[in-house]
Design a protein around this motif. Structure first.
Motif, PDB file in Angstrom:
ATOM      1  N   GLY A  63       0.814  -1.204   0.000  1.00  0.00           N
ATOM      2  CA  GLY A  63       0.000   0.000   0.000  1.00  0.00           C
ATOM      3  C   GLY A  63       0.854   1.264   0.000  1.00  0.00           C
ATOM      4  O   GLY A  63       1.780   1.394   0.804  1.00  0.00           O
ATOM      5  N   CYS A  81       0.263   4.123   1.047  1.00  0.00           N
ATOM      6  CA  CYS A  81       0.135   4.943   2.255  1.00  0.00           C
ATOM      7  C   CYS A  81       0.785   4.305   3.477  1.00  0.00           C
ATOM      8  O   CYS A  81       0.864   4.934   4.528  1.00  0.00           O
ATOM      9  CB  CYS A  81      -1.332   5.187   2.569  1.00  0.00           C
ATOM     10  N   CYS A 131      -4.219   8.015  -2.681  1.00  0.00           N
ATOM     11  CA  CYS A 131      -4.239   6.719  -3.347  1.00  0.00           C
ATOM     12  C   CYS A 131      -3.919   6.788  -4.835  1.00  0.00           C
ATOM     13  O   CYS A 131      -3.937   5.746  -5.501  1.00  0.00           O
ATOM     14  CB  CYS A 131      -5.611   6.069  -3.157  1.00  0.00           C
ATOM     15  N   CYS A 166      -1.246   4.386  -5.951  1.00  0.00           N
ATOM     16  CA  CYS A 166      -1.204   3.098  -5.255  1.00  0.00           C
ATOM     17  C   CYS A 166      -1.550   1.960  -6.219  1.00  0.00           C
ATOM     18  O   CYS A 166      -2.590   2.002  -6.877  1.00  0.00           O
ATOM     19  CB  CYS A 166      -2.172   3.106  -4.080  1.00  0.00           C
ATOM     20  N   ARG A 197      -5.133  -0.569  -5.197  1.00  0.00           N
ATOM     21  CA  ARG A 197      -6.388   0.065  -4.756  1.00  0.00           C
ATOM     22  C   ARG A 197      -7.540  -0.926  -4.687  1.00  0.00           C
ATOM     23  O   ARG A 197      -8.340  -0.897  -3.756  1.00  0.00           O
ATOM     24  CB  ARG A 197      -6.748   1.223  -5.683  1.00  0.00           C
ATOM     25  N   CYS A 221      -7.183  -3.149  -1.622  1.00  0.00           N
ATOM     26  CA  CYS A 221      -7.489  -2.349  -0.437  1.00  0.00           C
ATOM     27  C   CYS A 221      -8.996  -2.145  -0.296  1.00  0.00           C
ATOM     28  O   CYS A 221      -9.561  -2.288   0.797  1.00  0.00           O
ATOM     29  CB  CYS A 221      -6.769  -1.011  -0.540  1.00  0.00           C
TER      30      CYS A 221
HETATM   31  S1  SF4 Z   1      -5.524   2.350  -1.858  1.00  0.00           S
HETATM   32 FE1  SF4 Z   1      -5.406   1.713   0.290  1.00  0.00          FE
HETATM   33  S2  SF4 Z   1      -3.302   0.996   0.586  1.00  0.00           S
HETATM   34 FE2  SF4 Z   1      -3.359   2.244  -1.289  1.00  0.00          FE
HETATM   35  S3  SF4 Z   1      -2.812   4.317  -0.650  1.00  0.00           S
HETATM   36 FE3  SF4 Z   1      -5.065   4.179  -0.627  1.00  0.00          FE
HETATM   37  S4  SF4 Z   1      -5.597   3.626   1.469  1.00  0.00           S
HETATM   38 FE4  SF4 Z   1      -3.401   3.179   1.188  1.00  0.00          FE
END
Ligand code: SF4
Length: 113
Positions: A34, A36, A63, A66, A69, A72
């Protein structure tokens, strides 16, 4: 033009590919990959954290790059369901709660097999 209902349905349908993936596998992927996770681990907020932005904007920024996604989002819908809060899966909580309705209908209707 795509209606909000159609958009939520499309997002829910894209999650069908994860329907048979165990929770623990999804969690491992989110924790490992992830975008984040480094923020959460280091307790450093993003530079724009103090700006007045909407939940939807925060999701878009946090996100945006990312690669997981969908994973997640699937995990969040499974674990928090309609009580989901904050930013996960590239969506605001308002959008996720709408996606959840379509996602749950698909799973209960067996549309993933
Ligand atoms: S999709 Fe989920 S893991 Fe990826 S940056 Fe967003 S909150 Fe974080």
């Amino acid at each position: 033009m795509v209606s909000p209902e159609d958009y939520y349905e499309v997002v829910a349908a894209e999650l069908d590919r994860y329907a048979k993936v165990p929770d623990e596998v999804l969690l491992e992927i989110v924790t490992r990959d992830g975008a984040c996770m480094w923020l959460r681990a280091n307790e450093d907020g993003p530079e724009w954290e103090d700006e007045e932005i909407t939940d939807r904007d925060a999701a878009a920024r946090l996100c945006a790059d990312c690669p997981i996604r969908g994973v997640c989002l699937e995990l969040e819908l499974r674990t928090a369901g309609e009580n989901t809060v904050g930013v996960w899966g590239g969506l605001s909580q308002e959008d996720r709660r709408q996606v959840f309705q379509a996602w749950r209908a698909r799973r209960e209707g067996g549309e993933t097999s």
